[in-house]
Design a protein around this motif. Structure first.
Motif, mmCIF file in Angstrom:
data_model
loop_
_atom_site.group_PDB
_atom_site.id
_atom_site.type_symbol
_atom_site.label_atom_id
_atom_site.label_comp_id
_atom_site.label_asym_id
_atom_site.label_seq_id
_atom_site.Cartn_x
_atom_site.Cartn_y
_atom_site.Cartn_z
ATOM 1 N N ALA A 545 0.835 -1.208 0.000
ATOM 2 C CA ALA A 545 0.000 0.000 0.000
ATOM 3 C C ALA A 545 0.867 1.254 0.000
ATOM 4 O O ALA A 545 0.586 2.229 -0.720
ATOM 5 N N GLY A 546 1.934 1.244 0.784
ATOM 6 C CA GLY A 546 2.837 2.397 0.828
ATOM 7 C C GLY A 546 3.490 2.650 -0.512
ATOM 8 O O GLY A 546 3.654 3.804 -0.930
ATOM 9 N N ASP A 547 3.872 1.576 -1.190
ATOM 10 C CA ASP A 547 4.488 1.730 -2.519
ATOM 11 C C ASP A 547 3.519 2.396 -3.491
ATOM 12 O O ASP A 547 3.929 3.225 -4.320
ATOM 13 N N LYS A 548 2.247 2.037 -3.411
ATOM 14 C CA LYS A 548 1.256 2.635 -4.312
ATOM 15 C C LYS A 548 1.119 4.136 -4.040
ATOM 16 O O LYS A 548 1.005 4.939 -4.968
ATOM 17 N N LEU A 549 1.126 4.519 -2.756
ATOM 18 C CA LEU A 549 1.045 5.936 -2.409
ATOM 19 C C LEU A 549 2.253 6.699 -2.943
ATOM 20 O O LEU A 549 2.131 7.810 -3.463
ATOM 21 N N LYS A 550 3.420 6.089 -2.816
ATOM 22 C CA LYS A 550 4.641 6.745 -3.291
ATOM 23 C C LYS A 550 4.629 6.928 -4.807
ATOM 24 O O LYS A 550 5.259 7.860 -5.324
ATOM 25 N N LEU A 551 3.889 6.066 -5.495
ATOM 26 C CA LEU A 551 3.775 6.185 -6.953
ATOM 27 C C LEU A 551 2.714 7.229 -7.347
ATOM 28 O O LEU A 551 2.462 7.434 -8.539
ATOM 29 N N GLY A 552 2.098 7.849 -6.341
ATOM 30 C CA GLY A 552 1.101 8.890 -6.626
ATOM 31 C C GLY A 552 -0.281 8.345 -6.875
ATOM 32 O O GLY A 552 -1.112 9.020 -7.503
ATOM 33 N N MET A 553 -0.568 7.161 -6.369
ATOM 34 C CA MET A 553 -1.910 6.589 -6.535
ATOM 35 C C MET A 553 -2.751 6.871 -5.297
ATOM 36 O O MET A 553 -2.236 6.966 -4.177
ATOM 37 N N ASN A 554 -4.059 7.023 -5.496
ATOM 38 C CA ASN A 554 -4.987 7.208 -4.388
ATOM 39 C C ASN A 554 -5.439 5.856 -3.852
ATOM 40 O O ASN A 554 -5.708 4.929 -4.627
ATOM 41 N N PHE A 573 -13.541 2.992 14.702
ATOM 42 C CA PHE A 573 -12.531 2.857 13.651
ATOM 43 C C PHE A 573 -11.414 1.902 14.088
ATOM 44 O O PHE A 573 -10.973 1.916 15.237
ATOM 45 N N LYS A 574 -10.972 1.123 13.124
ATOM 46 C CA LYS A 574 -9.784 0.296 13.308
ATOM 47 C C LYS A 574 -8.574 1.060 12.780
ATOM 48 O O LYS A 574 -8.712 1.997 11.988
ATOM 49 N N PRO A 575 -7.372 0.666 13.175
ATOM 50 C CA PRO A 575 -6.199 1.492 12.855
ATOM 51 C C PRO A 575 -5.644 1.329 11.438
ATOM 52 O O PRO A 575 -4.750 2.081 11.050
ATOM 53 N N GLY A 576 -6.158 0.351 10.640
ATOM 54 C CA GLY A 576 -5.535 -0.004 9.367
ATOM 55 C C GLY A 576 -5.172 1.151 8.464
ATOM 56 O O GLY A 576 -4.026 1.281 8.009
ATOM 57 N N ALA A 577 -6.139 2.039 8.164
ATOM 58 C CA ALA A 577 -5.885 3.144 7.235
ATOM 59 C C ALA A 577 -4.770 4.040 7.738
ATOM 60 O O ALA A 577 -3.933 4.541 6.958
ATOM 61 N N PHE A 578 -4.715 4.253 9.046
ATOM 62 C CA PHE A 578 -3.739 5.165 9.637
ATOM 63 C C PHE A 578 -2.379 4.482 9.786
ATOM 64 O O PHE A 578 -1.334 5.143 9.737
ATOM 65 N N MET A 579 -2.403 3.149 9.944
ATOM 66 C CA MET A 579 -1.147 2.394 9.951
ATOM 67 C C MET A 579 -0.493 2.450 8.573
ATOM 68 O O MET A 579 0.731 2.540 8.457
ATOM 69 N N ILE A 580 -1.319 2.411 7.511
ATOM 70 C CA ILE A 580 -0.779 2.532 6.149
ATOM 71 C C ILE A 580 -0.091 3.885 5.986
ATOM 72 O O ILE A 580 1.015 3.989 5.444
ATOM 73 N N ALA A 581 -0.785 4.949 6.447
ATOM 74 C CA ALA A 581 -0.214 6.297 6.340
ATOM 75 C C ALA A 581 1.110 6.386 7.084
ATOM 76 O O ALA A 581 2.091 6.972 6.586
ATOM 77 N N ASN A 582 1.156 5.792 8.272
ATOM 78 C CA ASN A 582 2.375 5.841 9.077
ATOM 79 C C ASN A 582 3.503 5.038 8.453
ATOM 80 O O ASN A 582 4.656 5.483 8.392
ATOM 81 N N ALA A 583 3.151 3.834 7.915
ATOM 82 C CA ALA A 583 4.176 2.941 7.363
ATOM 83 C C ALA A 583 4.727 3.443 6.038
ATOM 84 O O ALA A 583 5.829 3.065 5.633
ATOM 85 N N SER A 584 3.950 4.309 5.351
ATOM 86 C CA SER A 584 4.379 4.768 4.024
ATOM 87 C C SER A 584 5.615 5.650 4.080
ATOM 88 O O SER A 584 6.380 5.736 3.114
ATOM 89 N N GLY A 585 5.797 6.339 5.207
ATOM 90 C CA GLY A 585 6.943 7.217 5.359
ATOM 91 C C GLY A 585 6.820 8.550 4.647
ATOM 92 O O GLY A 585 7.762 9.348 4.652
ATOM 93 N N ILE A 586 5.676 8.821 4.013
ATOM 94 C CA ILE A 586 5.531 10.085 3.259
ATOM 95 C C ILE A 586 4.436 10.979 3.844
ATOM 96 O O ILE A 586 4.176 12.056 3.307
ATOM 97 N N ASP A 587 3.803 10.535 4.943
ATOM 98 C CA ASP A 587 2.775 11.331 5.621
ATOM 99 C C ASP A 587 1.739 11.866 4.632
ATOM 100 O O ASP A 587 1.568 13.086 4.469
ATOM 101 N N PRO A 588 1.000 10.976 3.947
ATOM 102 C CA PRO A 588 0.050 11.424 2.916
ATOM 103 C C PRO A 588 -1.151 12.133 3.526
ATOM 104 O O PRO A 588 -1.448 11.990 4.723
#
Length: 655
Positions: A545-554, A573-588
């Motif tokens: 998921a983080g790789d997709k964000l880094k490629l500029g995908m929504n 709410f479960k933490p999944g969406a926010f864990m993705i944001a945190n793990a991506s390293g780009i703070d989307p």
């Protein structure tokens, strides 16, 4: 008090001779009713005609298996007609009228009073005109009841997508007399009647947007439609406009009140949608003709009562549908009311059967269209009424057909079609389907200019109606967000979807083909037993998921992990969406989208969508403190805050 003394207070008594009043009095009978007693019974033979002298009356409609459940009007106005169905076919009472408190009525035997009208047409014209005047409040009440529960249509909902020219070459020019003979309204008129009317008629053209009638106006013209479309708008006390009907049938009377001997107050407006041609007659010319030929005036009053009865039937049908949420029940009731007016061989009897199952609803609509064009008598009238009643259902059916075509397109797409291309094609199909849906959106300015964001939403249940024939349920809310992103970013984004259980392979194949991100759970893969295995799978997902964000995908996902009805949404709410944001390293950017009523039948509601201002995880989490504790605290409060977003979407939809 004798009948003659009572009848001296009739509103039209000054137009009658002493002899006419006596003849009317000799046939009259005074009858008293206690509270709750029945004055007329729905479907019973209309042997008597009543007018209210004192007290009050309530009108009820027996509706299918909901017998006696619907109150459709009340009146305490002196001289209000009660049960004037005896003046029109099929000569059976349309409602059950019951006394409210002690009530006194004046009663005439229908056969005897109609015979008197034939002998004294001037008397008949005035009594029928008075009945018309004192019955119009029932139509106003019915329209007001419709407004209370309506999801109103605007006149634009009836516009055709193809171009339309009202004034086409229709071959040899027809005479006014020939045109009159094609109109159902003029069926009972004698040829000499029509010849007299033809002499005072004229054709006239009106441009789109012209008002033929405004609220409060007493009309000075009687109009019959030749070509084009006219919107009949109901205006509330606050001057809100609701399109009650769109009139487009050739030969249809679109403006009738000017033909009544008694001037009728008006609270509607009539506005042209397309260029129209009408045949119109000035009110003064009609009144002069009535004076010269009272028999013609009497026939006109009979037909205006018939027209009023048809309008009442139509608007009450919509009220029944709103009250019981069942168009099928309404149609069955109206076919039952038509009784012997329909041939036993009529195809109209098929309509409720075909309408009862969503897979045959298209056949029902086709049949209604056919009978509206080719039907005979009451069959044609009812078919036209059913088309108008089921307009929201027809739009919903077209939406459902759009879902089927979208799904079929994805399933049948060759493997050579890239997933991103198929996702975008899927969004295009969904956009075409939603052209039939009423959606209100607020906050489009909050969409980030660039892609590479996480879009979160409250996940709503699907209504069972939208289950496809193969038992596949298309998630309407997530498909809508994909479509929204496609329109804005020219790419529909990637949804995070649960990998289904073994029996749900069709569901999973659909999403795999679209290339969405699948998240495994213990339900989808029972072999995931140990904590280490689960952690490894989760980390792989976060990395992907983080790789997709880094490629500029929504990315599109619901933090709930489950779906609910609007009034219950969202759950914690479960933490999944926010864990993705945190793990991506780009703070989307995280973009909240609140949805309302995607869990309802779309023929019964409007949808609400509110897009809130985006935020970054770094703006709501203190990175200096333990991340898990900070995230848990944030999610507890944010889940509750999100409920206010959903309430905004509800208010927006209900405006």
């Amino acid at each position: 008090m004798t009948q003659t003394n009572i009848l001296k207070s009739l509103p039209f008594v000054d137009r009658l001779s002493a002899e006419q009043l006596k003849e009317l009095s000799d046939l009259a009978e005074i009858q008293e009713f206690e509270d709750g007693e029945t004055i007329t019974l729905q479907f019973a033979s209309a042997e008597n005609y009543h007018v209210l002298y004192s007290g009050a009356v309530a009108y009820h409609l027996n509706v299918g298996d909901q017998r006696g459940a619907l109150l459709v009007g009340k009146s305490d106005e002196q001289w209000t007609p009660i049960g004037w169905s005896g003046f029109r076919e099929p000569y059976r009472f349309a409602t059950t009228a019951k006394a409210l408190g002690k009530t006194k009525v004046v009663k005439w035997n229908n056969q005897k009073i109609r015979a008197l009208f034939d002998e004294q047409p001037t008397l008949g014209m005035h009594l029928l005109s008075s009945s018309l005047l004192y019955s119009t409040h029932l139509l106003r009440e019915a329209r007001a009841s419709w407004i209370q529960g309506s999801v109103p249509l605007s006149s634009t909902d009836f516009q055709q997508t193809n171009s339309y020219t009202s004034f086409q070459d229709k071959g040899p020019q027809e005479t006014t007399l020939e045109f009159f003979r094609q109109s159902a309204f003029f069926n009972p008129f004698a040829d000499w009647h029509l010849a007299k009317l033809a002499k005072i008629s004229r054709s006239k053209f009106y441009k789109p947007g012209e008002k033929l009638l405004t609220k409060g106006q007493v009309s000075d013209k009687f109009m019959v439609l030749k070509t084009g479309k006219v919107a009949l708008n109901y205006l509330t006390e606050e001057n809100e406009v609701y399109t009650s009907d769109v009139l487009e049938e050739r030969g249809q009377v679109i403006l009738w009140s000017a033909a009544s001997y008694d001037a009728i107050p008006n609270n509607m407006e009539l506005i042209t949608i397309e260029p129209i041609e009408v045949l119109e007659i000035n009110r003064l010319d009609l009144l002069v003709l009535y004076g010269e030929f009272p028999n013609l005036g009497m026939v006109f009053m009979y037909r205006l009562l018939w027209l009023l009865g048809s309008a009442l039937k139509a608007i009450r049908a919509q009220v029944i549908t709103q009250t019981f949420d069942r168009e099928l029940l309404t149609i069955q009731t109206m076919i039952e009311q038509a009784g012997a007016q329909l041939s036993v061989c009529s195809e109209l009897f098929k309509v409720p059967v075909l309408l009862d199952e969503k897979l045959t609803q298209g056949d029902a609509f086709d049949l209604m269209d056919k009978l509206a064009a080719e039907g005979i008598g009451q069959e044609k009238i009812l078919a036209n009424l059913f088309i108008k009643m089921t307009h929201p259902l027809r739009k919903e059916y077209l939406f459902f057909e759009g879902l089927k075509r979208m799904t079929d397109h994805v399933i049948r797409a060759p493997k050579s079609v890239p997933a991103y291309e198929l996702r975008n094609e899927c969004s295009e199909f969904f956009e075409r389907a939603t052209a039939y849906v009423d959606i209100k959106i607020d906050g489009l300015e909050n969409l980030p200019k660039e892609a590479g964001n996480i879009f979160i939403y409250n996940h709503l249940l699907n209504h069972p109606y939208y289950t496809l024939p193969n038992n596949f349920q298309i998630t309407l809310d997530s498909h809508f967000i994909s479509m929204l992103l496609y329109k804005f970013y020219k790419d529909s984004g990637l949804r995070v979807v649960r990998i289904g259980k073994g029996p749900e392979y069709g569901h999973q194949d659909y999403y795999n083909k679209l290339g969405h991100l699948g998240v495994r759970t213990s339900d989808s893969d029972p072999s995931l037993q140990s904590k280490e295995q689960k952690r490894e799978v989760r980390n792989q997902f976060f990395n992907e998921a983080g790789d997709k964000l880094k490629l500029g995908m929504n990315l599109i996902l619901s933090p709930e992990g489950t779906s609910r009805e609007t009034h219950q949404s969202p759950v914690a709410f479960k933490p999944g969406a926010f864990m993705i944001a945190n793990a991506s390293g780009i703070d989307p950017l995280i973009v909240p989208i609140a949805l309302a009523f995607f869990d309802k039948r779309l023929s019964k509601t409007k949808l609400g969508v509110v897009i809130k201002k985006p935020f970054r995880l770094s703006e709501v989490i203190d990175k200096k403190k333990p991340f898990k504790e900070e995230l848990r605290t944030f999610l507890e409060s944010y889940s509750k805050q999100y409920r206010s977003y959903v309430e905004e979407a509800i208010v927006l939809a209900e405006k």
